[in-house]
Design a protein around this motif. Structure first.
Motif, mmCIF file in Angstrom:
data_model
loop_
_atom_site.group_PDB
_atom_site.id
_atom_site.type_symbol
_atom_site.label_atom_id
_atom_site.label_comp_id
_atom_site.label_asym_id
_atom_site.label_seq_id
_atom_site.Cartn_x
_atom_site.Cartn_y
_atom_site.Cartn_z
ATOM 1 N N TYR A 63 0.916 -5.471 2.394
ATOM 2 C CA TYR A 63 -0.102 -5.806 3.328
ATOM 3 C C TYR A 63 -0.487 -4.681 4.237
ATOM 4 O O TYR A 63 0.108 -3.506 5.043
ATOM 5 C CB TYR A 63 0.823 -6.910 4.746
ATOM 6 C CG TYR A 63 0.136 -7.113 6.151
ATOM 7 C CD1 TYR A 63 -1.275 -7.076 5.771
ATOM 8 C CD2 TYR A 63 0.725 -6.955 6.986
ATOM 9 C CE1 TYR A 63 -1.599 -6.980 7.180
ATOM 10 C CE2 TYR A 63 0.475 -7.152 8.476
ATOM 11 C CZ TYR A 63 -1.428 -6.860 8.558
ATOM 12 O OH TYR A 63 -1.529 -7.708 9.747
ATOM 13 N N ASP A 111 -2.417 -2.786 6.843
ATOM 14 C CA ASP A 111 -2.670 -3.427 8.094
ATOM 15 C C ASP A 111 -3.884 -2.843 8.871
ATOM 16 O O ASP A 111 -3.824 -1.100 9.153
ATOM 17 C CB ASP A 111 -1.630 -3.279 8.863
ATOM 18 C CG ASP A 111 -2.099 -3.723 10.544
ATOM 19 O OD1 ASP A 111 -2.853 -3.298 10.354
ATOM 20 O OD2 ASP A 111 -1.026 -3.944 10.647
ATOM 21 N N THR A 146 -0.768 -5.061 16.129
ATOM 22 C CA THR A 146 -0.175 -4.970 15.242
ATOM 23 C C THR A 146 1.158 -5.821 14.974
ATOM 24 O O THR A 146 1.289 -6.992 13.835
ATOM 25 C CB THR A 146 0.653 -3.594 14.865
ATOM 26 O OG1 THR A 146 -0.664 -2.346 14.650
ATOM 27 C CG2 THR A 146 1.266 -3.925 13.717
ATOM 28 N N GLU A 185 -0.662 -9.399 14.741
ATOM 29 C CA GLU A 185 -1.269 -10.253 14.073
ATOM 30 C C GLU A 185 -0.120 -10.219 12.433
ATOM 31 O O GLU A 185 -0.471 -11.895 11.755
ATOM 32 C CB GLU A 185 -2.503 -8.597 13.668
ATOM 33 C CG GLU A 185 -3.867 -9.495 14.651
ATOM 34 C CD GLU A 185 -4.823 -8.452 13.718
ATOM 35 O OE1 GLU A 185 -4.634 -8.070 12.568
ATOM 36 O OE2 GLU A 185 -6.045 -8.423 14.343
ATOM 37 N N PHE A 186 1.004 -10.244 12.693
ATOM 38 C CA PHE A 186 1.998 -10.120 11.436
ATOM 39 C C PHE A 186 2.590 -10.533 12.063
ATOM 40 O O PHE A 186 3.245 -11.818 11.012
ATOM 41 C CB PHE A 186 2.487 -8.932 11.679
ATOM 42 C CG PHE A 186 3.916 -8.622 10.693
ATOM 43 C CD1 PHE A 186 3.570 -8.153 9.202
ATOM 44 C CD2 PHE A 186 5.225 -8.514 11.420
ATOM 45 C CE1 PHE A 186 4.425 -8.108 8.368
ATOM 46 C CE2 PHE A 186 5.658 -8.852 9.416
ATOM 47 C CZ PHE A 186 6.050 -8.945 8.371
ATOM 48 N N HIS A 222 4.370 -3.790 5.097
ATOM 49 C CA HIS A 222 3.830 -3.617 6.007
ATOM 50 C C HIS A 222 3.259 -1.856 5.656
ATOM 51 O O HIS A 222 3.963 -1.039 5.876
ATOM 52 C CB HIS A 222 3.996 -3.173 7.187
ATOM 53 C CG HIS A 222 3.407 -3.721 8.183
ATOM 54 N ND1 HIS A 222 3.177 -2.723 8.831
ATOM 55 C CD2 HIS A 222 2.184 -4.137 8.930
ATOM 56 C CE1 HIS A 222 2.482 -2.085 10.075
ATOM 57 N NE2 HIS A 222 1.508 -3.197 9.914
ATOM 58 N N SER A 280 -2.019 0.619 10.395
ATOM 59 C CA SER A 280 -1.929 0.688 11.352
ATOM 60 C C SER A 280 -0.905 1.421 12.799
ATOM 61 O O SER A 280 -1.120 2.736 11.420
ATOM 62 C CB SER A 280 -0.853 -1.203 12.126
ATOM 63 O OG SER A 280 -1.201 -1.329 13.347
ATOM 64 N N SER A 308 -6.528 -6.402 6.383
ATOM 65 C CA SER A 308 -6.621 -6.918 7.129
ATOM 66 C C SER A 308 -7.734 -5.526 7.738
ATOM 67 O O SER A 308 -8.256 -4.518 7.721
ATOM 68 C CB SER A 308 -6.130 -6.686 8.666
ATOM 69 O OG SER A 308 -5.230 -5.925 8.814
#
Length: 270
Positions: free
Chosen positions: A12, A14, A54, A57-58, A120, A123, A166
């Motif tokens: 992911y 971010d 953060t 959205e996660f 992750h 971000s 994202s």
């Protein structure tokens, strides 16, 4: 589906979708062999901080948004028929991913600790300063994973790999360039009444009232001999909008799709 239960890995990125370049060959290579699409998100609350975005959205991505709202906490363990998951916010070693998934030196151990691992990356307040390095790391990591999952290995056939990227914080300025509305609708909004509600705008029989129609997450998913490749050739918003096979699904449904492919949940959607 595979003939044995698979193990899933979600990478992911971010807030990193804006920083993908043609030089990120492994990202584009995955997109060219995968099934791709958009993950729609709800509208953000006003004056939301980057840290709050953060987490929110996660939480949406792992279908834990309601839990987050109820008690202000997010549990890293969620289950579909006993599915065990791990969430890593930062990890520089590929070997740890294999261990978490039960993979060891090209073999799959049945006593794996987790069915699903989510990494992750990105971000934070210094996103713009670190984004280049984060995307480079993600691109290199993806290349290393695909190198380990070589043809003929058991890992290749039992690894369900998903890449999610994202845009992070978005504004009205992104609405035109990152719209997920149908191209036909965009060219003639007066025809909107003729278009039925799209599935990503629905939750069961009820319509979702908070769908953000721009700035989605981009995702590509691949499993050897299981994935039905679409027409996408590069990992980009424009390519996904015109050529993806999955079109748009709500972000909170992705985990349900993955759980189904791990034999942990019934099929979501058609």
């Amino acid at each position: 589906m595979a003939d044995k239960p698979s193990r899933a890995l979600i990478l992911y990125g971010d807030g990193l979708a804006r920083f993908i370049h043609p030089s990120h060959a492994h990202l584009h290579s995955l997109a060219s062999t995968a099934n791709c699409g958009f993950l729609s998100l709800p509208n953000a609350p006003p004056s939301e901080s980057e840290d709050d975005r953060t987490v929110r959205e996660f939480a949406v991505l792992v279908d834990a948004f309601e839990t987050l709202n109820k008690n202000g906490q997010f549990s890293s363990e969620f289950r579909f028929m006993g599915m065990k998951a791990a969430i890593l916010s930062n990890n520089s070693g590929l070997k740890s991913f294999g261990e978490k998934l039960g993979f060891n030196e090209g073999k799959v151990t049945e006593s794996n600790q987790f069915d699903l691992v989510i990494l992750h990356i990105g971000s934070g307040e210094n996103l713009n300063a670190n984004s280049g390095n984060d995307v480079e790391f993600l691109n290199a990591l993806l290349g290393a994973i695909m190198s380990i999952a070589k043809p003929g290995t058991e890992i290749r056939s039992r690894l369900l790999l998903s890449l999610v990227m994202s845009y992070g914080s978005v504004s009205k300025a992104d609405e035109l360039g990152l719209s997920i509305l149908s191209t036909k609708y965009e060219k003639n909004p007066n025809l909107s009444a003729l278009f039925p509600n799209q599935s990503y705008t629905m939750r069961g029989e009820s319509q979702r009232n908070d769908v953000r129609q721009y700035g989605p997450m981009l995702f590509a998913q691949y499993q050897y001999a299981v994935t039905r490749k679409d027409m996408v050739e590069t990992f980009s918003f424009e390519e996904f909008k015109e050529c993806s096979g999955n079109l748009t699904i709500p972000a909170d449904r992705l985990l349900h799709e993955i759980a189904f492919k791990l034999w942990k949940a019934p099929k979501y959607g058609a």
